[in-house]
Design an enzyme around this catalytic site. Structure first.
Site, PDB file in Angstrom:
ATOM      1  N   HIS B  76       0.839  -1.195   0.000  1.00 54.80           N
ATOM      2  CA  HIS B  76       0.000   0.000   0.000  1.00 54.80           C
ATOM      3  C   HIS B  76       0.880   1.254   0.000  1.00 54.80           C
ATOM      4  O   HIS B  76       0.715   2.151  -0.814  1.00 54.80           O
ATOM      5  CB  HIS B  76      -0.934   0.009   1.208  1.00 54.80           C
ATOM      6  N   ASP B 105       6.705  21.526 -26.346  1.00 57.43           N
ATOM      7  CA  ASP B 105       6.712  20.197 -25.738  1.00 57.43           C
ATOM      8  C   ASP B 105       7.764  20.206 -24.650  1.00 57.43           C
ATOM      9  O   ASP B 105       8.340  21.240 -24.345  1.00 57.43           O
ATOM     10  CB  ASP B 105       7.061  19.129 -26.798  1.00 57.43           C
ATOM     11  N   TRP B 145       7.009   0.226   3.876  1.00 61.50           N
ATOM     12  CA  TRP B 145       7.475   0.966   2.689  1.00 61.50           C
ATOM     13  C   TRP B 145       8.859   1.544   2.929  1.00 61.50           C
ATOM     14  O   TRP B 145       9.546   1.936   1.980  1.00 61.50           O
ATOM     15  CB  TRP B 145       6.493   2.060   2.290  1.00 61.50           C
ATOM     16  N   SER B 173      13.431   6.259 -13.861  1.00 69.18           N
ATOM     17  CA  SER B 173      12.304   6.995 -14.420  1.00 69.18           C
ATOM     18  C   SER B 173      12.221   8.397 -13.820  1.00 69.18           C
ATOM     19  O   SER B 173      12.094   9.398 -14.536  1.00 69.18           O
ATOM     20  CB  SER B 173      11.017   6.207 -14.164  1.00 69.18           C
ATOM     21  N   SER B 174      12.320   8.493 -12.500  1.00 70.04           N
ATOM     22  CA  SER B 174      12.186   9.803 -11.854  1.00 70.04           C
ATOM     23  C   SER B 174      13.325  10.735 -12.211  1.00 70.04           C
ATOM     24  O   SER B 174      13.111  11.928 -12.433  1.00 70.04           O
ATOM     25  CB  SER B 174      12.168   9.656 -10.336  1.00 70.04           C
ATOM     26  N   HIS B 257      13.245  12.036   3.554  1.00 63.91           N
ATOM     27  CA  HIS B 257      12.613  13.302   3.896  1.00 63.91           C
ATOM     28  C   HIS B 257      12.469  14.228   2.697  1.00 63.91           C
ATOM     29  O   HIS B 257      11.372  14.726   2.454  1.00 63.91           O
ATOM     30  CB  HIS B 257      13.209  14.002   5.115  1.00 63.91           C
ATOM     31  N   GLU B 259      12.057  13.309  -0.136  1.00 64.49           N
ATOM     32  CA  GLU B 259      10.981  12.652  -0.881  1.00 64.49           C
ATOM     33  C   GLU B 259       9.605  13.163  -0.452  1.00 64.49           C
ATOM     34  O   GLU B 259       8.742  13.383  -1.296  1.00 64.49           O
ATOM     35  CB  GLU B 259      11.076  11.131  -0.691  1.00 64.49           C
ATOM     36  N   TYR B 261       8.903  16.013   0.535  1.00 65.27           N
ATOM     37  CA  TYR B 261       8.723  17.335  -0.070  1.00 65.27           C
ATOM     38  C   TYR B 261       8.558  17.253  -1.567  1.00 65.27           C
ATOM     39  O   TYR B 261       7.906  18.108  -2.183  1.00 65.27           O
ATOM     40  CB  TYR B 261       9.837  18.283   0.373  1.00 65.27           C
ATOM     41  N   SER B 272      -1.367  27.319  -5.319  1.00 66.91           N
ATOM     42  CA  SER B 272      -1.048  28.710  -5.632  1.00 66.91           C
ATOM     43  C   SER B 272      -1.572  29.133  -6.990  1.00 66.91           C
ATOM     44  O   SER B 272      -1.575  30.321  -7.309  1.00 66.91           O
ATOM     45  CB  SER B 272       0.467  28.937  -5.596  1.00 66.91           C
ATOM     46  N   HIS B 306      14.897  13.259  11.967  1.00 65.31           N
ATOM     47  CA  HIS B 306      13.715  13.349  12.837  1.00 65.31           C
ATOM     48  C   HIS B 306      12.867  12.077  12.731  1.00 65.31           C
ATOM     49  O   HIS B 306      11.946  11.905  13.513  1.00 65.31           O
ATOM     50  CB  HIS B 306      12.887  14.611  12.564  1.00 65.31           C
ATOM     51  N   HIS B 307      13.187  11.234  11.766  1.00 67.34           N
ATOM     52  CA  HIS B 307      12.508   9.932  11.701  1.00 67.34           C
ATOM     53  C   HIS B 307      13.186   8.908  12.585  1.00 67.34           C
ATOM     54  O   HIS B 307      12.757   7.763  12.643  1.00 67.34           O
ATOM     55  CB  HIS B 307      12.495   9.427  10.255  1.00 67.34           C
ATOM     56  N   THR B 332       6.867  27.208   5.560  1.00 64.29           N
ATOM     57  CA  THR B 332       5.552  26.623   5.329  1.00 64.29           C
ATOM     58  C   THR B 332       4.462  27.581   5.798  1.00 64.29           C
ATOM     59  O   THR B 332       3.439  27.765   5.136  1.00 64.29           O
ATOM     60  CB  THR B 332       5.427  25.266   6.048  1.00 64.29           C
ATOM     61  N   LYS B 335       3.732  30.259   3.359  1.00 62.99           N
ATOM     62  CA  LYS B 335       2.858  29.837   2.269  1.00 62.99           C
ATOM     63  C   LYS B 335       1.397  29.890   2.687  1.00 62.99           C
ATOM     64  O   LYS B 335       0.552  30.446   1.976  1.00 62.99           O
ATOM     65  CB  LYS B 335       3.202  28.421   1.834  1.00 62.99           C
ATOM     66  N   ARG B 454       1.583   1.280  14.998  1.00 67.05           N
ATOM     67  CA  ARG B 454       1.234   1.145  13.585  1.00 67.05           C
ATOM     68  C   ARG B 454       1.726  -0.209  13.072  1.00 67.05           C
ATOM     69  O   ARG B 454       2.536  -0.868  13.714  1.00 67.05           O
ATOM     70  CB  ARG B 454       1.864   2.281  12.782  1.00 67.05           C
TER      71      ARG B 454
HETATM   72  C1  HEM Z   1       5.975  21.232   9.114  1.00 64.01           C
HETATM   73  C2  HEM Z   1       6.177  20.194   8.404  1.00 64.01           C
HETATM   74  C3  HEM Z   1       6.490  18.787   8.888  1.00 64.01           C
HETATM   75  C4  HEM Z   1       7.092  18.350  10.030  1.00 64.01           C
HETATM   76  C5  HEM Z   1       7.627  19.217  11.133  1.00 64.01           C
HETATM   77  C6  HEM Z   1       7.127  16.911   9.981  1.00 64.01           C
HETATM   78  C7  HEM Z   1       7.664  16.092  10.955  1.00 64.01           C
HETATM   79  C8  HEM Z   1       7.646  14.711  10.938  1.00 64.01           C
HETATM   80  C9  HEM Z   1       8.259  13.850  11.900  1.00 64.01           C
HETATM   81  C10 HEM Z   1       9.041  14.333  13.109  1.00 64.01           C
HETATM   82  C11 HEM Z   1       8.017  12.567  11.552  1.00 64.01           C
HETATM   83  C12 HEM Z   1       8.521  11.300  12.242  1.00 64.01           C
HETATM   84  C13 HEM Z   1       7.548  10.780  13.192  1.00 64.01           C
HETATM   85  C14 HEM Z   1       7.930   9.446  13.724  1.00 64.01           C
HETATM   86  O1  HEM Z   1       8.194   8.512  12.956  1.00 64.01           O
HETATM   87  O2  HEM Z   1       7.942   9.312  14.964  1.00 64.01           O
HETATM   88  C15 HEM Z   1       7.249  12.603  10.350  1.00 64.01           C
HETATM   89  C16 HEM Z   1       6.802  11.481   9.667  1.00 64.01           C
HETATM   90  C17 HEM Z   1       6.306  11.526   8.381  1.00 64.01           C
HETATM   91  N1  HEM Z   1       6.018  12.661   7.649  1.00 64.01           N
HETATM   92 FE1  HEM Z   1       6.196  14.572   8.292  1.00 64.01          FE
HETATM   93  N2  HEM Z   1       6.534  16.488   8.838  1.00 64.01           N
HETATM   94  C18 HEM Z   1       6.152  17.607   8.139  1.00 64.01           C
HETATM   95  C19 HEM Z   1       5.552  17.646   6.908  1.00 64.01           C
HETATM   96  C20 HEM Z   1       5.353  16.529   6.128  1.00 64.01           C
HETATM   97  C21 HEM Z   1       4.946  16.559   4.750  1.00 64.01           C
HETATM   98  C22 HEM Z   1       4.670  17.821   3.959  1.00 64.01           C
HETATM   99  C23 HEM Z   1       4.867  15.287   4.343  1.00 64.01           C
HETATM  100  C24 HEM Z   1       4.476  14.723   2.984  1.00 64.01           C
HETATM  101  C25 HEM Z   1       3.846  15.320   2.070  1.00 64.01           C
HETATM  102  C26 HEM Z   1       5.215  14.434   5.435  1.00 64.01           C
HETATM  103  C27 HEM Z   1       5.239  13.060   5.384  1.00 64.01           C
HETATM  104  C28 HEM Z   1       5.620  12.254   6.404  1.00 64.01           C
HETATM  105  C29 HEM Z   1       5.629  10.827   6.332  1.00 64.01           C
HETATM  106  C30 HEM Z   1       5.259   9.987   5.099  1.00 64.01           C
HETATM  107  C31 HEM Z   1       6.047  10.357   7.562  1.00 64.01           C
HETATM  108  C32 HEM Z   1       6.123   8.924   8.035  1.00 64.01           C
HETATM  109  C33 HEM Z   1       7.189   8.120   7.474  1.00 64.01           C
HETATM  110  C34 HEM Z   1       7.135   6.720   8.019  1.00 64.01           C
HETATM  111  O3  HEM Z   1       7.693   6.472   9.080  1.00 64.01           O
HETATM  112  O4  HEM Z   1       6.540   5.857   7.364  1.00 64.01           O
HETATM  113  N3  HEM Z   1       5.498  15.228   6.513  1.00 64.01           N
HETATM  114  N4  HEM Z   1       7.033  13.929   9.982  1.00 64.01           N
HETATM  115 CU   LIG Z   2      10.595  13.796   7.486  1.00 64.00          CU
END
Ligand code: HEM
Ligand SMILES: [Cu+2]
Lengths: 291, 529
Positions: B76, B105, B145, B173-174, B257, B259, B261, B272, B306-307, B332, B335, B454
């Site tokens: 998923h 093009d 994932w 591809s990307s 990370h 990614e 963005y 916008s 931070h992950h 952010t 914006k 999770r």
């Molecule tokens: C102010 C903006 C953001 C902050 C401060 C932030 C912060 C964080 C932090 C600290 C985690 C880790 C949490 C953990 O695993 O304990 C996390 C996870 C995640 N964030 Fe964000 N995030 C932000 C914006 C975004 C955006 C814009 C996206 C995607 C469009 C995003 C997608 C994700 C994803 C996919 C995960 C989980 C990854 C995983 O463990 O599977 N975040 N974020």
């Molecule tokens: Cu992140």
């Protein structure tokens, strides 16, 4: 060719090559995995690789034909340049991943396993006998992962190879100057020497690998030192192979009289690539062999 | 020479049959293929999600085996990230960038087609492992994932090696797609269109393309290390040989990370474009939008750990990554402020694209706030690997990225097809989607804070109610997307004719072209004043 930078646009005809490319890559990777899993060559692998060769000949061949037919405006030329530049940048990032792994191991994981920082307990509980020195001649667990007998020195073959690559960059630049000055003899000579130097580098590299495997006991599976050593130098060697092949193609084109003093992107793109490969080697020489 | 070009490329001279798609060098056709591919994957990935939610409807094990549950969450995630959001944005870029900058093009049309066609190959491999798993022939990837080592190295099933190469294909591809975007924007802008006159969508994609070129090769690097660790005895992720499984996480998140963005910057560009159109006002703070996007992109490279707060990093690392992550909230915030200021005192109307855009602003901001909660290192020790994280990233990715894609489709579909979509059904789709998404993801915050982990197929009894609510939301959400499919097909096939401008407040080169836009947008460049 009246097409100025912003006159009529050029768009290529529909082309079969992208589909051939997809088939080639997909077949090759399935073949590669099947080969790894079965431990014997899967038919799909050579078929895929042949398709890739067909792709390169066909696609680049038609681009060369179009170029020779004068179809490319200055704008198309710039698109190609941009494409090549950013492709090389992506390659830089690919190497950056492996350099990152090398630095991580040297600066963090290996010292930590030896108890550095706040890792005294890690050291004590996991492998108390382990001593963190680089290059790693004893692994944390030598029974599971046999350590190399000896490290690869920086003198000898690697130093010679450094000299070879640096010289090849000079000869290539010489060829480029000659091309711009319209001196075809020096152009062909410079390119020819560059190709030879590239081949020589590869021969020495193979020799070094044989030396590592048979005399030093340094292999891909002898711990993080061997892992980073062989993946970094191996991917670099692969790039030298690609670069040498591309230079050879350019040499053949030069012998056929392609390129002019002011239109020779094919030459320049390959030259950029070669310099990139050269710079990567310098990084390798310093951080993998020397320090 | 010119005569030859014109002969072959007069307006609307389309190749016919299947060859039109297989051999295409046309940005619109390739864009459509990308979008349909993403849409198809959306339903496949969605079906897997519904299976997950069905299993989680009640505590205890009912529908699937735990082993298969792991495969479901893994596929998923992979499908939604690499097969839906990313290709959909590339599809939008293909359609829009040349029209928006006055180009005929993309700069490298053949490579463009190759970028697309690699995707069916890559996902064919990935989905084949799922099909095999369903037939009882081994397991599909089952490590999440994020494919952390050693789950994916020492313990990964055989299909992992196919997965690795599938990631390689996606990466190629990307990267090619990104190179194309950069070459197009740098080289094919109409005369007079300086960088600071480019539409924001073009800007955001420009910056996204750099992120892609910088991090997709790193992803390729990390899966290569996995491949050699698995098959050739290297010890990148094995401490016994001096490596470190945590190193996997560093390299992965150095990709991962940026990614996230990659999956949100183009969305910012879409919002916008839409908000000014339906506010009938120019975008507030254009240049600050550009700088904010660039700062976010820069910061995204220095926040990855931070992950990994709970992996035992040195305290200095925890603090660095905590503060650097918090910094992202500033651009952010700029914006969000600008979008709201754009609407302020505007003459607002609420057609479907605008509804999705406004929902985006609210709900994405919620995701941003939970992000801020997560980036506080000591707090994250509690939140990490719970449903709170799942709630966070679904707010930013579903009600953020996916909503922006839906908004974009409604916004530009009339330009692409020449027909207006069915506004009534569009609104119905919006309300069902928006409400059900919140029913689905909002409760996850609470069960996460209460400690539900999770990626686990069973849970303690006290989480039952909120899980049931979430599952109900999931099914409504999933089936509402069939309305979207229907609206799109209906619009492609016919409907009230759209004007060239489509929307009263529309601006931009693409809205000067006829609707539907001609096969080759421009044969000679328009002049931008
Ligand atoms: C102010 C903006 C953001 C902050 C401060 C932030 C912060 C964080 C932090 C600290 C985690 C880790 C949490 C953990 O695993 O304990 C996390 C996870 C995640 N964030 Fe964000 N995030 C932000 C914006 C975004 C955006 C814009 C996206 C995607 C469009 C995003 C997608 C994700 C994803 C996919 C995960 C989980 C990854 C995983 O463990 O599977 N975040 N974020
Ligand atoms: Cu992140």
């Amino acid at each position: 060719m009246s097409t100025a930078s912003h006159g009529e646009y050029y768009i290529p005809e529909p082309s079969k090559w992208p589909i051939v490319g997809t088939a080639a890559l997909t077949t090759s990777v399935i073949g590669a995995v099947n080969t790894i899993h079965a431990g014997e060559m899967s038919l799909l692998l050579p078929v895929g690789l042949l398709l890739i060769a067909y792709l390169f000949f066909g696609w680049f061949g038609s681009v060369i034909d179009e170029s020779m037919a004068g179809k490319y405006s200055a704008q198309v030329d710039k698109s190609f340049r941009l494409g090549m530049m950013w492709f090389i940048f992506s390659e830089v990032m690919f190497f950056a991943a492996f350099f990152g792994a090398l630095f991580y191991a040297r600066v963090l994981s290996v010292p930590w396993l030896g108890g550095a920082g706040n890792n005294a307990a890690t050291h004590e509980f996991l492998w108390p006998a382990f001593e963190a020195v680089w290059p790693l001649l004893t692994n944390p667990d030598n029974t599971k992962i046999a350590a190399p007998g000896e490290a690869m020195g920086a003198m000898g073959l690697p130093a010679i190879n450094t000299a070879i690559l640096l010289t090849s960059s000079v000869t290539l630049t010489w060829a480029h100057h000659a091309l711009r000055a319209g001196n075809r003899l020096h152009l062909n000579l410079g390119l020819g020497i560059t190709v030879l130097l590239g081949c020589l580098f590869l021969v020495f590299q193979v020799e070094e690998y044989i030396h590592a495997y048979s005399e030093l006991g340094l292999t891909m599976s002898s711990g993080i030192y061997g892992s980073t050593f062989f993946l970094l130098t191996g991917f670099h060697g692969f790039h030298v192979t690609m670069g040498t092949t591309m230079l050879l193609v350019i040499l053949i084109r030069c012998l056929k009289g392609h390129f002019t003093a002011d239109k020779h992107f094919g030459f320049e793109g390959v030259a950029w690539y070669w310099h990139f490969v050269d710079v990567v080697w310098l990084g390798l020489y310093i951080f993998v062999y020397w320090l | 020479m010119n005569a030859v070009v014109e002969e072959h490329h007069d307006h609307d001279h389309k190749p016919t049959g299947i060859g039109r798609w297989l051999f295409s060098t046309n940005h619109k056709d390739i864009g459509s293929m990308y979008l349909w591919f993403a849409f198809t994957m959306f339903f496949i990935g969605g079906a897997l999600a519904l299976l997950i939610r069905a299993e989680l409807f009640q505590p205890g094990m009912q529908i699937v085996e735990p082993e298969f549950f792991n495969q479901l969450t893994t596929l998923h995630g992979l499908i939604m990230v690499f097969g839906v959001i990313m290709p959909a944005f590339v599809g939008l870029a293909n359609w829009q960038l040349p029209m928006m900058i006055g180009a005929p093009d993309m700069a490298l049309p053949r490579m463009n087609n190759w970028s697309f066609w690699l995707l069916p190959g890559a996902f064919g491999l990935l989905l084949a492992s799922l099909v095999m798993s369903l037939m009882g022939l081994g397991s599909a990837p089952n490590f999440g994932w994020t494919f952390y080592a050693p789950l994916s190295t020492t313990y990964g099933p055989d299909s992992t090696d196919y997965f690795i190469f599938s990631v390689h294909l996606m990466g190629i591809s990307s990267v090619m797609g990104a190179i194309n975007v950069i070459a197009t924007i740098m080289n094919l802008r109409a005369p007079g269109m300086t960088y600071m006159k480019m539409p924001i969508f073009v800007w955001t994609w420009f910056i996204t393309a750099y992120l892609l070129i910088a991090v997709m090769p790193v992803l390729a690097g990390v899966v290569t290390m996995m491949l050699t660790d698995r098959n050739f005895g290297t010890s990148f992720f094995d401490a016994a040989g001096g490596g470190d499984p945590v190193m996997f996480q560093h390299v992965f998140w150095f990709f991962g990370h940026p990614e996230v963005y990659i999956m949100i910057l183009p969305a910012f560009g879409i919002i916008s474009s839409i908000v000014p159109t339906f506010s009938r006002k120019p975008l507030f703070g254009y240049s600050s939008m550009v700088y904010a996007t660039a700062s976010i992109a820069f910061l995204s490279f220095i926040v990855w750990a931070h992950h990994m707060f709970t992996t035992g990093m040195p305290v200095a690392g925890e603090l660095f990554f905590m503060y650097s992550t918090m910094l992202i909230a500033i651009p952010t915030g700029v914006k969000v402020f600008n979008w709201i200021s754009t609407m302020w005192r505007g003459a607002l109307t609420f057609e479907t694209p605008m509804l999705f855009a406004i929902a985006f602003i609210f709900l994405f901001t919620m995701g941003g706030f939970t992000g801020l909660m997560l980036c506080i290192a000591p707090a994250d020790f509690q939140y990490h690997d719970t449903y709170f994280v799942v709630a966070h990233f679904h707010y930013v990715l579903v009600t953020g990225a996916a909503f922006s894609i839906m908004a974009a489709v409604y916004f530009w579909l009339p330009k692409w097809t020449g027909n207006m979509y069915d506004e009534k059904l569009g609104k119905l789709h919006f309300w069902l989607t928006c409400i059900s998404a919140n029913v689905l993801f909002f409760p996850m915050h609470f069960i996460g804070l209460a400690g539900m982990p999770r990626r686990i197929p069973d849970y303690a009894l006290q989480f039952a109610e909120f899980n049931q609510i979430a599952s109900v939301g999931a099914f409504v959400f999933g089936f509402s997307q069939l309305i979207f499919l229907y609206v799109v097909i209906k619009c492609v096939r016919g409907g009230e004719k759209a004007t060239d401008k489509v929307w009263e407040g529309a601006h931009g080169l693409e809205f000067d072209l006829p609707s539907p836009a001609p096969f080759h947008s421009y044969t000679t460049p328009p002049v931008v004043k």
